[in-house]
Design an enzyme around this catalytic site. Structure first.
Site, PDB file in Angstrom:
ATOM      1  N   SER A 102       0.825  -1.021  -0.093  1.00 37.44           N
ATOM      2  CA  SER A 102       0.207  -0.028  -0.007  1.00 37.44           C
ATOM      3  C   SER A 102       0.799   1.325  -0.015  1.00 37.44           C
ATOM      4  O   SER A 102       1.537   1.336  -1.058  1.00 37.44           O
ATOM      5  CB  SER A 102      -0.950  -0.014   1.219  1.00 37.44           C
ATOM      6  OG  SER A 102      -2.231   1.064   1.278  1.00 37.44           O
ATOM      7  N   ASP A 243      -2.340   6.459  -3.665  1.00 39.90           N
ATOM      8  CA  ASP A 243      -1.140   5.729  -2.860  1.00 39.90           C
ATOM      9  C   ASP A 243      -0.646   4.414  -3.828  1.00 39.90           C
ATOM     10  O   ASP A 243      -1.250   4.216  -4.896  1.00 39.90           O
ATOM     11  CB  ASP A 243      -1.738   5.181  -1.431  1.00 39.90           C
ATOM     12  CG  ASP A 243      -2.566   3.955  -1.474  1.00 39.90           C
ATOM     13  OD1 ASP A 243      -3.082   3.845  -2.519  1.00 39.90           O
ATOM     14  OD2 ASP A 243      -2.491   3.104  -0.454  1.00 39.90           O
ATOM     15  N   ASP A 245      -1.101   1.469  -4.277  1.00 46.31           N
ATOM     16  CA  ASP A 245      -1.898   0.379  -4.865  1.00 46.31           C
ATOM     17  C   ASP A 245      -3.166   0.899  -5.211  1.00 46.31           C
ATOM     18  O   ASP A 245      -4.009   0.255  -5.674  1.00 46.31           O
ATOM     19  CB  ASP A 245      -2.231  -0.783  -3.833  1.00 46.31           C
ATOM     20  CG  ASP A 245      -2.900  -0.507  -2.631  1.00 46.31           C
ATOM     21  OD1 ASP A 245      -2.946   0.443  -2.131  1.00 46.31           O
ATOM     22  OD2 ASP A 245      -3.349  -1.506  -2.096  1.00 46.31           O
ATOM     23  N   ASP A 247      -5.667   2.158  -3.487  1.00 46.25           N
ATOM     24  CA  ASP A 247      -6.933   2.038  -2.756  1.00 46.25           C
ATOM     25  C   ASP A 247      -7.261   3.109  -1.774  1.00 46.25           C
ATOM     26  O   ASP A 247      -8.258   2.975  -1.290  1.00 46.25           O
ATOM     27  CB  ASP A 247      -7.003   0.620  -2.068  1.00 46.25           C
ATOM     28  CG  ASP A 247      -6.134   0.675  -0.748  1.00 46.25           C
ATOM     29  OD1 ASP A 247      -5.107   1.453  -0.795  1.00 46.25           O
ATOM     30  OD2 ASP A 247      -6.084  -0.361  -0.123  1.00 46.25           O
TER      31      ASP A 247
END
Length: 450
Positions: A102, A243, A245, A247
């Site tokens: 992440s 960010d 990834d 999400d």
């Protein structure tokens, strides 16, 4: 029961250091594959990743594990986490995997698992996987003629692009908007600018040159300074920071000011309530969301349901109580009409829809409430359980009594790092700062003594 591998968002750690080693990644593939190898159909797994250097290593290890367990592996390459969740369902797979840490630096990596319905696994299922990881997995290997096949799947990015575009209301176009977007040198570096451009916006992109080691490095939602500068430089109407990834999302308004997840949830809740799209007459957030958000919603007859930290717990509460908006202050925004997990790009599109429909500036649309003073500090720990110490518990009780109804106190261990997080908020900033500093001192003294 304390878990050895899984935290609040899957398994995470420094790459090539236990538990984030290729050996464990392969074993997770075998264990998870074994649990989801149910029924007589041909079993399948989708595996996506972000742009970290270690992603290739872990991807290969997980492919080996799942195919050894008898599952066919569809390899997606760099792609956002919400796309993996979506594709797990649309490709009718038994399980989905996202290899990502992440917002963490490139040295870290992680493994997130999704069930066939596209939702993150429950605590119980993760416990089952952990139980298998402690056993001899040779007995779980598929027979030689049942070993799975692995292949890279083309066209999956286009599927997600079209999905994201469909979440923008049909009566809205992004024509006339100049949008600066920071892709954090991460998983959305191709798809996010494409979505915005295809919807009509003028797009200025930064953080779209990943090299394996620059993911989240001085860019993205946890480091928005570069985006603030770019918004000012090109006179953008809005800045969007994702960010690693994709999400989570943070917005920068036309003046360069940061808009966090709490404000974004307020915008979406109010907009969806007006269009009668909002379900549950409120939203779901975590204990870390600002008291100002709660007051804003209450003034408009909407509720704020709070959960423990972690978007998976937000989603669980949304599913149990029929909410369709939830999220975290950090920018995880979950819109269950459109997906099963946080999706930074889709959330940003809802904000853009509100901006276009009202004809107002981003700063006017997104400043829905005045946050109460909130202070969050971390204490790094190397072991022990300082929150179980009598002195610490007394200090916490005293602080809660002092705040009473004029504020809130949240003290919790991080689910992803060796930290104790101390957060206090209330109308009196000086009081909040004093309380947090005193608690930090008490916890630090106990930690040092231990």
């Amino acid at each position: 029961m304390k878990r050895r591998y899984f935290g609040t968002d899957g398994i995470r750690g420094q790459s090539n250091v236990f538990p984030m080693t290729p050996d464990l990644a392969m074993r997770v593939g075998i264990a998870a594959g074994t649990i989801f190898r149910r029924g007589n159909h041909r079993h399948r797994v989708v595996i996506g990743k972000d742009t970290r250097l270690s992603g290739y290593m872990l991807e290969n290890a997980m492919v080996a594990g799942f195919t050894a367990a008898g599952l066919d592996a569809f390899i997606l390459g760099p792609i956002p986490t919400p796309a993996v969740a979506m594709l797990t369902r649309s490709l009718r797979c038994d399980i989905g995997v996202m290899i990502s840490a992440s917002h963490n630096p490139y040295e870290d990596n992680g493994i997130k698992l999704f069930g066939p319905d596209g939702y993150k696994l429950s605590d119980d299922l993760e416990a089952e996987i952990e139980d298998l990881l402690e056993k001899d997995l040779n007995a779980q290997l598929a027979k030689s003629d049942d070993i799975g096949r692995a292949k890279r799947v083309d066209g999956v990015h286009d599927r997600y692009i079209e999905h994201a575009k469909r979440t923008l209301p049909r009566d809205v176009t992004l024509q006339g908007l100049r949008i600066a977007i920071d892709c954090a040198n991460g998983a959305a570096y191709k798809v996010a600018p494409a979505v915005l451009w295809e919807l009509g916006a003028e797009v200025v992109t930064i953080g779209n040159e990943p090299n394996g080691t620059n993911i989240n490095l001085n860019c993205g939602s946890t480091s928005p300074v570069a985006l603030q500068k770019k918004v000012d430089e090109v006179r953008a109407d809005i800045g969007i920071a994702l960010d690693g990834d994709a999400d989570r999302v943070i917005i920068v308004d036309e003046n360069g000011s940061i808009v966090d997840g709490d404000q974004l949830m307020a915008v979406i809740a109010e907009s969806w309530a007006e269009s009668q799209q909002l379900r549950g007459n409120g939203i779901v957030a975590t204990v870390m969301s600002n008291l100002g958000l709660e007051r804003f919603l209450d003034d408009r007859g909407m509720a704020l349901a709070r959960t423990r930290v972690g978007d998976r717990y937000v989603v669980e509460h949304m599913r149990q109580h029929n909410y369709n908006v939830g999220g975290e202050q950090s920018g995880h925004i979950v819109l269950s009409d459109y997906g099963t997990t946080g999706d930074g790009l889709v959330a940003a599109l809802q904000i853009l829809a509100a901006v276009k429909r009202t004809g107002r500036t981003v700063s006017e649309v997104c400043r829905r409430f005045e946050p109460v003073p909130q202070l969050l500090r971390n204490v790094r720990i190397s072991g022990g359980k300082p929150l179980e110490d009598i002195q610490v518990q007394k200090a916490i009780a005293d602080a809660e009594a002092e705040l009473a109804k004029n504020g809130r106190l949240v003290i919790r261990p991080s689910g992803t790092e060796p930290l104790i997080r101390v957060m206090a908020e209330g109308d009196d900033r000086a009081q909040i700062e004093r309380i947090v500093n005193e608690l930090i001192g008490t916890i630090s003294n106990v930690r040092t003594a231990a």
